[in-house]
Design a protein around this motif. Structure first.
Motif, PDB file in Angstrom:
ATOM      1  N   LYS A 215       0.822  -1.221   0.000  1.00  0.00           N
ATOM      2  CA  LYS A 215       0.000   0.000   0.000  1.00  0.00           C
ATOM      3  C   LYS A 215       0.852   1.266   0.000  1.00  0.00           C
ATOM      4  CE  LYS A 215      -4.033  -2.344   1.768  1.00  0.00           C
ATOM      5  NZ  LYS A 215      -3.948  -3.398   2.718  1.00  0.00           N
ATOM      6  N   LYS A 216       0.697   2.100   1.015  1.00  0.00           N
ATOM      7  CA  LYS A 216       1.321   3.432   0.941  1.00  0.00           C
ATOM      8  C   LYS A 216       2.841   3.390   1.091  1.00  0.00           C
ATOM      9  CE  LYS A 216       0.273   4.302   5.820  1.00  0.00           C
ATOM     10  NZ  LYS A 216      -0.581   5.043   6.719  1.00  0.00           N
ATOM     11  N   HIS A 217       3.395   2.245   1.471  1.00  0.00           N
ATOM     12  CA  HIS A 217       4.853   2.160   1.590  1.00  0.00           C
ATOM     13  C   HIS A 217       5.549   2.237   0.241  1.00  0.00           C
ATOM     14  CE1 HIS A 217       4.802   1.372   5.891  1.00  0.00           C
ATOM     15  NE2 HIS A 217       3.689   0.671   5.656  1.00  0.00           N
ATOM     16  N   LEU A 218       4.738   2.207  -0.813  1.00  0.00           N
ATOM     17  CA  LEU A 218       5.331   2.333  -2.152  1.00  0.00           C
ATOM     18  C   LEU A 218       5.731   3.787  -2.421  1.00  0.00           C
ATOM     19  CD1 LEU A 218       5.750   0.767  -4.855  1.00  0.00           C
ATOM     20  CD2 LEU A 218       3.507   1.547  -5.553  1.00  0.00           C
ATOM     21  N   ALA A 219       5.139   4.741  -1.670  1.00  0.00           N
ATOM     22  CA  ALA A 219       5.306   6.178  -1.971  1.00  0.00           C
ATOM     23  C   ALA A 219       6.758   6.617  -2.185  1.00  0.00           C
ATOM     24  CB  ALA A 219       4.653   7.001  -0.867  1.00  0.00           C
ATOM     25  N   PRO A 220       7.696   6.242  -1.320  1.00  0.00           N
ATOM     26  CA  PRO A 220       9.081   6.737  -1.520  1.00  0.00           C
ATOM     27  C   PRO A 220       9.655   6.323  -2.871  1.00  0.00           C
ATOM     28  CG  PRO A 220       8.824   5.659   0.617  1.00  0.00           C
ATOM     29  CD  PRO A 220       7.557   5.413  -0.122  1.00  0.00           C
ATOM     30  N   HIS A 221       9.132   5.265  -3.446  1.00  0.00           N
ATOM     31  CA  HIS A 221       9.732   4.747  -4.676  1.00  0.00           C
ATOM     32  C   HIS A 221       8.964   5.177  -5.910  1.00  0.00           C
ATOM     33  CE1 HIS A 221      11.995   2.170  -1.944  1.00  0.00           C
ATOM     34  NE2 HIS A 221      10.832   1.907  -1.338  1.00  0.00           N
TER      35      HIS A 221
ATOM     36  N   ALA B 100       1.133  14.522 -11.096  1.00  0.00           N
ATOM     37  CA  ALA B 100       1.720  15.846 -10.938  1.00  0.00           C
ATOM     38  C   ALA B 100       2.965  15.750 -10.043  1.00  0.00           C
ATOM     39  CB  ALA B 100       0.698  16.799 -10.334  1.00  0.00           C
ATOM     40  N   PHE B 101       2.864  14.913  -9.020  1.00  0.00           N
ATOM     41  CA  PHE B 101       3.971  14.733  -8.073  1.00  0.00           C
ATOM     42  C   PHE B 101       5.220  14.198  -8.785  1.00  0.00           C
ATOM     43  CE2 PHE B 101       5.954  11.579  -5.127  1.00  0.00           C
ATOM     44  CZ  PHE B 101       6.547  12.502  -4.267  1.00  0.00           C
ATOM     45  N   CYS B 102       5.042  13.373  -9.766  1.00  0.00           N
ATOM     46  CA  CYS B 102       6.198  12.738 -10.430  1.00  0.00           C
ATOM     47  C   CYS B 102       6.430  13.301 -11.828  1.00  0.00           C
ATOM     48  CB  CYS B 102       5.962  11.237 -10.572  1.00  0.00           C
ATOM     49  SG  CYS B 102       5.500  10.432  -9.066  1.00  0.00           S
ATOM     50  N   LYS B 103       5.793  14.442 -12.197  1.00  0.00           N
ATOM     51  CA  LYS B 103       5.784  14.822 -13.613  1.00  0.00           C
ATOM     52  C   LYS B 103       7.187  15.023 -14.173  1.00  0.00           C
ATOM     53  CE  LYS B 103       4.887  19.817 -13.034  1.00  0.00           C
ATOM     54  NZ  LYS B 103       4.902  19.912 -11.569  1.00  0.00           N
ATOM     55  N   ASP B 104       8.079  15.608 -13.379  1.00  0.00           N
ATOM     56  CA  ASP B 104       9.437  15.861 -13.910  1.00  0.00           C
ATOM     57  C   ASP B 104      10.126  14.543 -14.243  1.00  0.00           C
ATOM     58  OD1 ASP B 104       8.898  18.451 -13.590  1.00  0.00           O
ATOM     59  OD2 ASP B 104      10.025  18.716 -11.703  1.00  0.00           O
ATOM     60  N   GLU B 105      10.039  13.601 -13.317  1.00  0.00           N
ATOM     61  CA  GLU B 105      10.692  12.301 -13.557  1.00  0.00           C
ATOM     62  C   GLU B 105      10.085  11.614 -14.786  1.00  0.00           C
ATOM     63  OE1 GLU B 105       9.730  13.439 -10.685  1.00  0.00           O
ATOM     64  OE2 GLU B 105      11.613  13.522  -9.555  1.00  0.00           O
ATOM     65  N   ILE B 106       8.745  11.749 -14.882  1.00  0.00           N
ATOM     66  CA  ILE B 106       8.087  11.097 -16.037  1.00  0.00           C
ATOM     67  C   ILE B 106       8.614  11.717 -17.324  1.00  0.00           C
ATOM     68  CG2 ILE B 106       5.879  10.763 -17.225  1.00  0.00           C
ATOM     69  CD1 ILE B 106       4.491  10.824 -14.504  1.00  0.00           C
ATOM     70  N   LEU B 107       8.649  13.052 -17.373  1.00  0.00           N
ATOM     71  CA  LEU B 107       9.107  13.722 -18.605  1.00  0.00           C
ATOM     72  C   LEU B 107      10.535  13.340 -18.933  1.00  0.00           C
ATOM     73  CD1 LEU B 107       7.472  17.236 -18.495  1.00  0.00           C
ATOM     74  CD2 LEU B 107       7.203  15.497 -20.218  1.00  0.00           C
ATOM     75  N   ASN B 108      11.383  13.220 -17.891  1.00  0.00           N
ATOM     76  CA  ASN B 108      12.774  12.803 -18.144  1.00  0.00           C
ATOM     77  C   ASN B 108      12.813  11.476 -18.868  1.00  0.00           C
ATOM     78  OD1 ASN B 108      13.789  15.064 -16.999  1.00  0.00           O
ATOM     79  ND2 ASN B 108      14.214  14.143 -14.994  1.00  0.00           N
ATOM     80  N   VAL B 109      12.041  10.530 -18.317  1.00  0.00           N
ATOM     81  CA  VAL B 109      12.039   9.180 -18.924  1.00  0.00           C
ATOM     82  C   VAL B 109      11.548   9.267 -20.366  1.00  0.00           C
ATOM     83  CG1 VAL B 109      10.966   6.916 -18.843  1.00  0.00           C
ATOM     84  CG2 VAL B 109      11.650   8.020 -16.729  1.00  0.00           C
ATOM     85  N   LEU B 110      10.428   9.988 -20.570  1.00  0.00           N
ATOM     86  CA  LEU B 110       9.825  10.022 -21.911  1.00  0.00           C
ATOM     87  C   LEU B 110      10.750  10.730 -22.896  1.00  0.00           C
ATOM     88  CD1 LEU B 110       6.074  10.757 -21.054  1.00  0.00           C
ATOM     89  CD2 LEU B 110       7.152   8.577 -21.519  1.00  0.00           C
ATOM     90  N   GLN B 111      11.363  11.845 -22.442  1.00  0.00           N
ATOM     91  CA  GLN B 111      12.259  12.561 -23.356  1.00  0.00           C
ATOM     92  C   GLN B 111      13.453  11.707 -23.729  1.00  0.00           C
ATOM     93  OE1 GLN B 111      12.972  16.385 -21.514  1.00  0.00           O
ATOM     94  NE2 GLN B 111      11.582  17.383 -22.931  1.00  0.00           N
ATOM     95  N   ASP B 112      13.980  11.023 -22.720  1.00  0.00           N
ATOM     96  CA  ASP B 112      15.111  10.133 -23.030  1.00  0.00           C
ATOM     97  C   ASP B 112      14.716   9.130 -24.102  1.00  0.00           C
ATOM     98  OD1 ASP B 112      16.754  11.374 -21.388  1.00  0.00           O
ATOM     99  OD2 ASP B 112      16.981   9.764 -19.901  1.00  0.00           O
ATOM    100  N   HIS B 113      13.563   8.540 -23.922  1.00  0.00           N
ATOM    101  CA  HIS B 113      13.137   7.512 -24.892  1.00  0.00           C
ATOM    102  C   HIS B 113      12.895   8.113 -26.263  1.00  0.00           C
ATOM    103  CE1 HIS B 113      11.723   4.521 -21.617  1.00  0.00           C
ATOM    104  NE2 HIS B 113      12.992   4.347 -21.944  1.00  0.00           N
ATOM    105  N   LEU B 114      12.354   9.332 -26.291  1.00  0.00           N
ATOM    106  CA  LEU B 114      12.001   9.911 -27.585  1.00  0.00           C
ATOM    107  C   LEU B 114      13.213  10.503 -28.299  1.00  0.00           C
ATOM    108  CD1 LEU B 114       8.589  11.602 -26.699  1.00  0.00           C
ATOM    109  CD2 LEU B 114       8.939   9.568 -28.063  1.00  0.00           C
ATOM    110  N   LEU B 115      14.174  10.998 -27.514  1.00  0.00           N
ATOM    111  CA  LEU B 115      15.256  11.739 -28.154  1.00  0.00           C
ATOM    112  C   LEU B 115      16.620  11.047 -28.061  1.00  0.00           C
ATOM    113  CD1 LEU B 115      14.241  15.299 -26.902  1.00  0.00           C
ATOM    114  CD2 LEU B 115      13.673  14.235 -29.068  1.00  0.00           C
ATOM    115  N   LYS B 116      16.890  10.366 -26.943  1.00  0.00           N
ATOM    116  CA  LYS B 116      18.253   9.843 -26.753  1.00  0.00           C
ATOM    117  C   LYS B 116      18.401   8.368 -27.125  1.00  0.00           C
ATOM    118  CE  LYS B 116      19.289  12.915 -22.861  1.00  0.00           C
ATOM    119  NZ  LYS B 116      19.606  12.947 -21.423  1.00  0.00           N
ATOM    120  N   GLU B 117      17.438   7.543 -26.655  1.00  0.00           N
ATOM    121  CA  GLU B 117      17.639   6.093 -26.796  1.00  0.00           C
ATOM    122  C   GLU B 117      17.635   5.655 -28.261  1.00  0.00           C
ATOM    123  OE1 GLU B 117      18.438   4.424 -24.370  1.00  0.00           O
ATOM    124  OE2 GLU B 117      17.328   4.862 -22.537  1.00  0.00           O
TER     125      GLU B 117
END
Length: 1770
Positions: free
Chosen positions: A137-143, A184-201
């Protein structure tokens, strides 16, 4: 890879282990390297946390989890999949604390494995993640931040099960309200992942190029690209509005990259589709951002407008519409005229390339957004656009798909309306555009659709009608003069052009019929789009028409039938439509009608006539008829006269048209199709003003000689539409039509039943259809025609069917019976109250009778019988429901019941007929049961009518043959002292069932049905009594069959039928209480006795209880006196069921009565005969203790003899004897064996004398009366006399020393010397005489029972008595024999009896001959000396009498078995002729083999030589493999592999009793196995020879069978015979090892010591026995080899046991040591097969040879020289 057992490199002592390697790394560096797996760079580890310290994992994580996590990092797909599933299960089952320990390591694993190439792994990952979430349950939050990007990508997975699993996990983690916050809480991390996939990988950074194939790497890369684009879209759609601005900067960096925009041209369609979806999302959620990026967005989207991939298209068009709506100046960023529109035109011209349903609905919004500047000049622009649309519609792909063509047409019409509404500056331009749109676009489109049948059902005509309505509405509005004028002009333009087009098509002689049909359909829709069926709403893109199938069908047939069938088709809607529509449309119709009638009149054009019919159907107005009349003015003279008549009556143009034109067309005979003419008729009727007028017209038509099909069509059309029906209803009810229909019915039945060729099929079938229609069609509960007419027609049908029964031999009644069926069926099922007419009940009865008889009798086909059955079932169904309301019984039920009763009592039915009858009656009853309140009454009445009365049952019982008595009388279950009365019909010849059997079966079935349906209530005693009577009769029938000794096939079929139809006592007992039934049977037994008593015993056995009423019979002496036959039989049959006390009581009564019995009444039923009978029955099953009474009864019998010897039938002929005396004697004789068996007190000498002398005296009587054996009681007398002799023989044979002490002194010697001799001197000649007189036992079943008892007595004959027989001499000319005359006579007399067709004779003769067999070889032995060695390859026949019998049997058996392949089991029916033949054959062989066994070794050689020459043994073996079962296991659970305890026919001894108590069916198979066993045991060498010469298939069958079932038995017998051998050799010791199947022989003489090991093969004795050498001392190798070969030869070629082979070999070796030299041909002293010594010496070299070896040497070498010295041999 290093296998465990491979050679290691020097010094490398331990196998490799990846786990240990990781540990070493950690120890050296302190940590595991920071980033594990494949990534872009080492520095950016924000979202793939490395696992720090392998030891830490070990300490924190549960051991099982640790194991699973290790497995997850493996490469193998299956390992990963199983590990992931295991991980999910563990998350579910373990405690939350343990699972939390895994959380730090989960993100890294999840991020990697959620992108795995295998879709099953991805799906399992998401499912396991869900379990993890539910647990922690909520113990997933830190990750969350490290996981969320990949989680979002997973939710957009292209494999939908994986995507939905990820979504489910997401929903389990966050409720829908919290989801935007989480993102919203994770939006920056999400965008990092997506940008990497779209532009770098790249493909190579996501997978390891060294281990993953390129194809797989690319697939994974493209999938991740697609998912990332979709994830970004998902993020945009889910983020809260307030978070959007913070995204913009981040997204700017993405949008500024050229690489991102190139995705719009990516080679993979999924990527392009995802890109366009994302573009739409940008427009939707971040319009400002899009406007700033317009220069990139617009070209990327608009220039891809011709992308024709099905995956991309929907997303692309959504994006196009979003872009042109969001970005106002979008056209400034692309060149519309060169870049966008040409691409669009190309797509449209190609019909959307199969994607019309996706593209075309977007065209209207698209062109509405094209700014004026780009759409200039408008005329050209619209022309190009609409021309492209029309061209697209003509593409094959669009035409073939209704949904595509309908999308194109709809888009065309939408855009056309839009274009018409466009205002232009100049009026002139606008007019030009309108003209172009109508003339160049709309009319050509209409033209194209009319010509293409596949498009005619599309929405075009409806759309045109709708468009015209809007234009008309605008034209009528007079606010603004100009628009008003514009639209009026538009409309007139349209109608003018349409008229020209239509005229063009109609005005040719060979007008296309389909085209005309299309035109009429179009006009109908234009006239009234509401009444024509509307297409579905345009919500879904696929448009389908409800009348599509129908009109397609109509066009194919080329019939202009009406498309719509609604009732308001004639009352047109013209008054509702505007004048603007009505006027031009009517003009158009009149023009076309005028053209058509000209072609019809002048050119007889059929298609124009059909077109005219279709027009009139929709536009039946007087104006049109006027136009038609004007054109048809040139009238012939015949019509002119009729015209005058018409004028008197009618002025209306429609009626004139009818009389002048339509009737002429209707009368034309060549017309095949008249539907459309009937439609015109209805159009005419529609224009008439009154119903009277219509009736006059139709009556006129009826009187004319028109074809029937026209009337059929008029009525059919009337039935299908209430409007039409109202036009013709008066005529239908009228007399004119009624009379014609009755005549028609008469003609049809008459024609069909004449045994001549029937009229042409089609015309008669139309007439039948017409009859059926008028009879069965009801509208509002009224028949179409008058009631009286209906009744008259039904009468005609019934009369015809009754004739059909008699005429059916002609065989061609099928069509008419079939038609009558159809008519009657539809009449019964659809007309209420029809069955209350007497005529229809008679018709129903006739049909029922046809169904309840066999088809052979009625000559009807299966199909017809089915039809008839269906017909009468529906009739009875209707009848039952009508009777319910009427409360009276129909005559049908009464008549049919009497007919059924007559059928079953007539004894004219065989099993099949009975089955058909029972089925029919069952069906009838089940229908009657459907009547709700009244069913009980109806069914009971029906059963009552069918049941015979008491007198009739009595007659039926008497007609049953008395053959049944034989068995119960013989077995002593019943005793009789009178000749049986009743029918003595022989059963074997008949093929009809006795009436009693039919009646009891049919009625029982009816009763069971009644009980099953619970129609009899418990308190209804009268009903219960009737039911019990019927079931009692059934049991009586069954008992009768059971008592017959060999029931014919007919009765077995009958029993099988009862089983199949569930007519059984078991079924009855489950449905009802059987106590009252038992009482009924008991009462009948007491009254009649005989078969009823046996039936009672059977019923008691079934229930296992005896009621108190039954016991009353013998409880009181009054119940007992006087003893009638009924009471006697009842008591005899009851006795086995009584308890000991009751039996004792009964016995005391009897003994008391015997003591007081007067001399005169000894043989009466109420006297001694009755009492003795009951006593014998009570003693029979030995369950009472009254031994002390038995000698007393003997004394009473002896006293009778002293006082009244005439009553004892001693040494007399029974010709004049009364049945009473016979019965009395039989009971006395029966008593004596029981006395011997059960009496414990010793008998006195005079009592023994009485028993012995009486026995012999009775046997003499038996012997003298052999010609009377056909009389039942004489026959039973003979049987019991012989049984007494057998009982005495058995008594003395089995007497133990203790018993003998108690016997009188000389009794045993007297028995042996006198009585036993006396028995056999009487019986042996009797057997020969009886069998001599009847060649075949089946001539009378009486023979077999006498022969059984006689044979049983003869099996006790001793060998000496046989040898001293008193039979007349019997010799056969030319028979070679060494036997003395007496013995030869015996053989010649008895051997042929093995061929006798009665099992008892065969078995008893076998037993007698078996005793002689060991005596026979010694006579040949004496003769053997005369044979000497001179005769080469000599052979000697076993006893000639046996061999001649065998030869006869072989011939007969060949015929029976030759068709069965060897190895297949032939089932022989017990006691058939084949059974006796096979039995005799096998017994003959058993005797031959017994004879063989008794012979010496030398004789065996000669006998076997004889068998080899005659090939008898080969034939035997082939036959045995047809007679032995494939699995010879004695019943019980069969196992594939026989274990030690499995009982087979080979392990169990076969007992052949004369009485044959065992199961007869297994006797032949068991006997065959026994013969095979003995053959293998005593003639192994010959069987081996035969086996080796078999063809391959037989070879394998024999080998497999013998190894599996026989070898083990034989080996163990052989080895145990060696162990138990009493044969002692000098100097040779023999040991056996049973487990190893070995025999070890040790031979020692002087200094020589030899050990031989004899090994038996697994398929012993077929395979060769191997001889191996053990130790040997003092023997040369060559000599040793010779001896081993010799022993092997002896064991292989001699027909005997191992011990016999060893003794031969020992003799050979001994002879060698005695100095006799070997024969130099076979290197053996004793010859291998004839056991002779070398005697023939060469005169030159003096060497000696075996004569058989020399003979072979000379014949094979064709020289007569000595084998050694080559000199001529003298």
């Amino acid at each position: 890879m290093g296998g465990k057992n491979k050679q290691r490199t020097k010094g490398n002592l331990r196998p490799s282990s990846s786990g240990r390697a990781a540990e070493l790394l950690a120890k050296e560096r302190g940590t595991v390297p920071g980033f594990i797996g494949f990534g872009t760079s080492q520095s950016d580890l924000g979202y793939v946390p490395a696992v720090q310290g392998a030891e830490e994992i070990d300490s924190l994580v549960d051991a099982d989890f640790r194991m699973v996590l290790r497995k997850l990092s493996k490469r193998d797909v299956t390992t990963k999949l199983k590990a992931m599933q295991e991980f999910g299960t563990m998350c579910k089952e373990r405690e939350a604390e343990i699972v939390k320990g895994v959380l730090p390591y989960w993100p890294r694993i999840y991020c990697k494995i959620s992108l795995d190439h295998d879709r099953r792994v991805r799906e399992a990952t998401q499912q396991s993640f869900e379990q993890l979430i539910l647990k922690v349950k909520k113990h997933l939050a830190p990750h969350l931040k490290s996981i969320m990007g990949y989680w979002l990508i997973a939710q957009c997975d292209t494999y939908s099960p994986a995507a939905s699993a990820a979504k489910v996990a997401f929903e389990k983690a966050f409720p829908s309200s919290k989801q935007p916050e989480a993102l919203a809480f994770c939006k920056d991390e999400i965008l990092n992942v997506l940008q990497d996939h779209l532009l770098k990988e790249t493909a190579d950074t996501l997978s390891d190029p060294q281990t993953v194939p390129e194809e797989e790497r690319e697939a994974k890369f493209f999938r991740i690209l697609t998912c990332s684009l979709l994830a970004l879209k998902k993020l945009l759609s889910m983020l809260p509005k307030k978070e959007m601005h913070s995204l913009e900067e981040k997204l700017m960096s993405l949008l500024s990259q050229n690489k991102f925009w190139k995705y719009s041209k990516h080679s993979v369609p999924q990527v392009r589709s995802a890109f366009f979806e994302l573009a739409s999302a940008f427009c939707q959620y971040l319009p400002e951002l899009v406007k700033t990026e317009a220069p990139r967005v617009c070209p990327a989207v608009l220039l891809s407008i011709d992308d024709s991939d099905a995956v991309v298209c929907p997303a692309l068009w959504e994006a196009v519409l979003y872009v042109i709506a969001t970005v106002e100046d979008c056209w400034s960023h692309v060149n519309a005229k060169k870049g966008v529109l040409p691409k669009l035109w190309t797509t449209l011209r190609e019909g959307g390339r199969g994607l019309a349903t996706v593209i075309y609905p977007n065209l209207l919004p698209f062109i509405s957004k094209v700014p004026p500047g780009i759409a200039e000049p408008k005329l050209e622009y619209f022309r190009t656009f609409f021309s492209a649309l029309i061209q697209g519609l003509s593409s094959e792909r669009a035409i073939a798909s209704p949904s595509e063509s309908s999308a194109i047409i709809t888009a065309f019409m939408e855009c056309l309306r839009f274009a018409i509404l466009q205002k232009t500056d100049k009026e002139d331009d606008q007019r030009q555009i309108h003209q172009m749109l109508i003339y160049d676009q709309l009319i050509p489109l209409t033209d194209a659709v009319l010509k293409e049948p596949r498009l005619q059902n599309g929405p075009l005509f409806y759309q045109i009608a709708e468009t015209l309505s809007t234009w008309e509405a605008k034209a009528e509005l007079s606010d603004d003069g100009s628009t008003d004028e514009v639209f009026q002009k538009l409309l007139s333009n349209f109608w003018d052009h349409l008229l020209k087009k239509c005229v063009l098509y109609v005005d040719t002689l060979d007008a296309d019929e389909k085209l005309l049909f299309a035109i009429s359909g179009m006009l109908e829709i234009l006239q009234n789009p509401k009444s024509a069926t509307k297409p579905n709403n345009r919500k879904s893109l696929k448009i389908r028409f409800t009348d599509e199938d129908e009109s397609e069908r109509n066009t194919e047939n080329g019939k202009l039938t009406e498309v719509r069938n609604s009732d308001c088709e004639i009352q047109t809607d013209l008054q509702h439509s505007s004048l603007l529509r009505k006027e031009p449309l009517e003009n158009l119709v009149c023009n076309l009608a005028e053209l058509s009638i000209v072609y019809v009149n002048e050119q007889k054009s059929e298609q124009h006539l059909k077109f005219l019919s279709a027009l009139l159907n929709s536009f039946s107005s007087n104006r049109v008829f006027k136009v038609l009349l004007e054109q048809g003015n040139d009238v012939s003279s015949a019509q002119a006269e009729s015209q005058k008549e018409i004028k008197a009556h009618h002025e209306s143009p429609s009626v004139k048209f009818l009389y002048m034109n339509l009737i002429t067309w209707l009368k034309e005979d060549w017309r095949k199709d008249t539907h459309f003419l009937v439609d015109i008729l209805y159009s005419v009727l529609n224009c008439c003003s009154t119903n009277d007028e219509r009736k006059i017209i139709l009556d006129d038509l009826t009187k004319m000689d028109l074809k029937w099909i026209i009337f059929l069509q008029i009525i059919q059309k009337a039935c299908s539409s209430t409007t039409k029906l109202s036009l013709v209803s008066d005529w239908l009810k009228g007399d004119t039509l009624g009379e014609r229909l009755v005549m028609l019915a008469g003609d049809l039945c008459h024609l069909g039943l004449k045994p001549i060729a029937a009229p042409s099929e089609s015309s008669s079938s139309e007439r039948w259809t017409l009859l059926s229609l008028v009879l069965s069609q009801h509208i509002k509960n009224e028949s179409l025609i008058g009631e009286t007419v209906v009744e008259r027609i039904i009468d005609k049908l019934q009369a015809a069917l009754s004739k059909a029964k008699d005429l059916s031999e002609a065989g061609n009644t099928e069509p008419s019976v079939s038609f009558i069926c159809d008519v009657a069926s539809s009449f019964f099922s659809s007309v209420k109250g029809c069955l209350l007419m007497p005529s229809s009940e008679d018709l129903l009865l006739t049909i029922f009778q046809l169904c309840a008889q066999r088809q052979d009798a009625t000559h009807l086909t299966d199909l017809l019988v089915c039809k008839l059955k269906h017909t009468w079932m529906s009739g009875v169904h209707s009848l039952v429901h009508q009777l319910r309301s009427m409360q009276k019984q129909g005559t049908f039920l009464h008549k049919s019941a009497l007919w059924v009763k007559n059928q079953i009592q007539s004894s004219s039915l065989d099993v099949k007929s009975l089955q058909v009858l029972i089925s029919a009656v069952s069906d009838l009853l089940s229908k009657l049961m459907e009547a709700d309140g009244q069913s009980g009454y109806l069914v009971a009445a029906y059963v009552e009518h069918v049941t015979p009365n008491k007198a009739e049952w009595g007659k039926l019982q008497e007609s049953l043959s008395t053959e049944w008595m034989h068995k119960p009388l013989l077995e002593g279950r019943l005793s009789m002292n009178c000749e049986p009365l009743g029918s003595c019909v022989k059963l074997c010849g008949t093929n009809k069932l006795p009436g009693h059997l039919c009646a009891s079966a049919l009625l029982s079935k009816m009763v069971l049905l009644v009980l099953e349906n619970g129609l009899v209530h418990g308190n209804d005693d009268a009903e219960r009594k009737k039911i019990d009577n019927i079931i009692a009769e059934l049991l009586y029938s069954l008992q009768w069959i059971e008592e017959l000794e060999n029931p014919p096939c007919l009765l077995l079929e009958y029993l099988h039928m009862l089983e199949e139809m569930h007519i059984t006592y078991e079924k009855f007992s489950t449905l009802s209480n059987t106590t009252s039934l038992q009482q009924t049977i008991f009462d009948r037994s007491e009254e009649h006795g005989r078969l009823w008593s046996l039936t009672m015993a059977k019923a008691i056995r079934a229930e296992n209880t005896v009621s108190c009423e039954m016991k009353q019979l013998f409880k009181t002496t009054e119940g007992f006196v006087p003893l009638t036959e009924g009471k006697l039989h009842t008591l005899q049959c009851l006795s086995p069921f009584l308890i000991e006390e009751e039996k004792k009581e009964l016995v005391f009564h009897c003994v008391a009565k015997l003591m007081t019995c007067p001399q005169t009444g000894l043989s009466s039923t109420d006297g001694a005969f009755g009492c003795l009978s009951i006593l014998n029955s009570c003693l029979n099953d030995r369950s009472i203790d009254c031994d002390h009474l038995l000698p007393g009864i003997l004394k009473i019998i002896m006293s009778w003899k002293n006082d009244n010897e005439d009553s004892f039938l001693f040494s007399c002929n029974l010709k004049e004897t009364s049945a009473e005396l016979l019965g009395f004697n039989i009971e006395m004789i029966r008593y004596l064996p029981l006395l011997l068996k059960y009496s414990t007190a010793p008998l006195a000498e005079n009592e023994w004398d009485f028993i012995m002398c009486s026995m012999l005296a009775w046997l003499e009587t038996t012997s003298e009366s052999r010609l009377l054996y056909h009389v039942p009681l004489v026959q039973i007398f003979a049987c019991v006399s012989c049984d007494l002799a057998s009982a005495l023989s058995a008594y003395f044979e089995a007497a133990s020393p203790e018993t003998t002490e108690n016997l009188p002194v000389n009794l045993i010697s007297e028995w042996k010397d006198f009585f036993s001799e006396g028995i056999h001197n009487l019986l042996l000649p009797l057997l020969v005489k009886v069998t001599g007189e009847t060649k075949n036992a089946s001539e009378g079943s009486f023979q077999s029972s006498v022969l059984t008892s006689l044979g049983e007595a003869l099996t006790y004959i001793s060998k000496d008595q046989l040898l001293n027989h008193k039979l007349p001499a019997k010799f056969v000319a030319g028979q070679k024999t060494n036997l003395p005359d007496k013995l030869q006579t015996l053989l010649n007399t008895l051997s042929p009896l093995l061929l006798f067709r009665a099992r008892p004779v065969q078995i008893s003769v076998y037993h007698m001959l078996y005793k002689l067999m060991p005596e026979l070889p010694k006579f040949d032995d004496e003769d053997l000396k005369s044979y000497g060695d001179e005769e080469e390859e000599s052979a000697l026949s076993p006893p000639a009498a046996l061999m001649s019998v065998l030869a006869t049997q072989e011939l007969l058996l060949e015929n029976i078995l030759e068709c069965i392949p060897v190895g297949e089991f032939a089932v022989i029916q017990p006691l058939s002729d084949e059974f006796c033949l096979v039995l005799g054959y096998l017994l003959t062989w058993k005797l031959t083999l017994a004879f063989f066994k008794a012979a010496s070794s030398q004789l065996r050689v000669l006998y076997s030589q004889y068998l080899r020459r005659t090939k008898s043994l080969n034939k035997l073996l082939y036959h045995l493999f047809r007679l032995m079962p494939e699995n010879p296991v004695i019943s019980g659970p069969t196992s594939e592999v026989p274990n030690k305890d499995t009982k087979t026919f080979f392990t169990e001894e076969l007992h052949l009793d004369v009485k044959g108590t065992g199961a007869l069916s297994s006797q032949i198979p068991h006997l065959a196995c026994s013969v095979y066993h003995i053959t293998l045991k005593d003639l192994p060498a010959m069987v081996r020879l035969w086996w080796n010469s078999c063809e391959k298939r037989v070879f394998n069958v024999v080998d497999k069978f013998t190894s599996k079932y026989v070898s083990s038995v034989l080996s163990s017998q052989e080895i145990s015979s060696v162990q138990n051998s009493t044969q002692l050799f000098n100097g040779i010791t023999v040991k056996a090892r049973s487990a190893a199947r070995e025999v070890i022989a040790t031979y020692s003489v002087d200094d020589i010591f030899i050990e031989l090991i004899i090994q038996l093969p697994s398929n012993y004795p077929l395979g060769s026995i191997t001889v191996e050498s053990g130790k040997r001392v003092g023997v040369a190798v060559q000599q040793w080899r010779n001896w081993m070969l010799q022993l092997s030869t002896y064991l292989t070629h001699q027909n005997g046991s191992i011990m016999e082979g060893l003794s031969l070999w020992k003799n050979n070796v001994d002879k060698r040591f005695e100095g006799i030299e070997d024969c130099m041909i076979c290197f053996s002293v004793i010859h291998g097969s004839n056991y002779s010594l070398p005697k023939k010496a060469c005169r030159t070299c003096k060497k000696k040879f075996h004569s058989a070896c020399l003979y072979k040497w000379f014949t094979s070498s064709n020289k007569s020289t000595c084998p050694l010295c080559r000199e001529t041999f003298f």
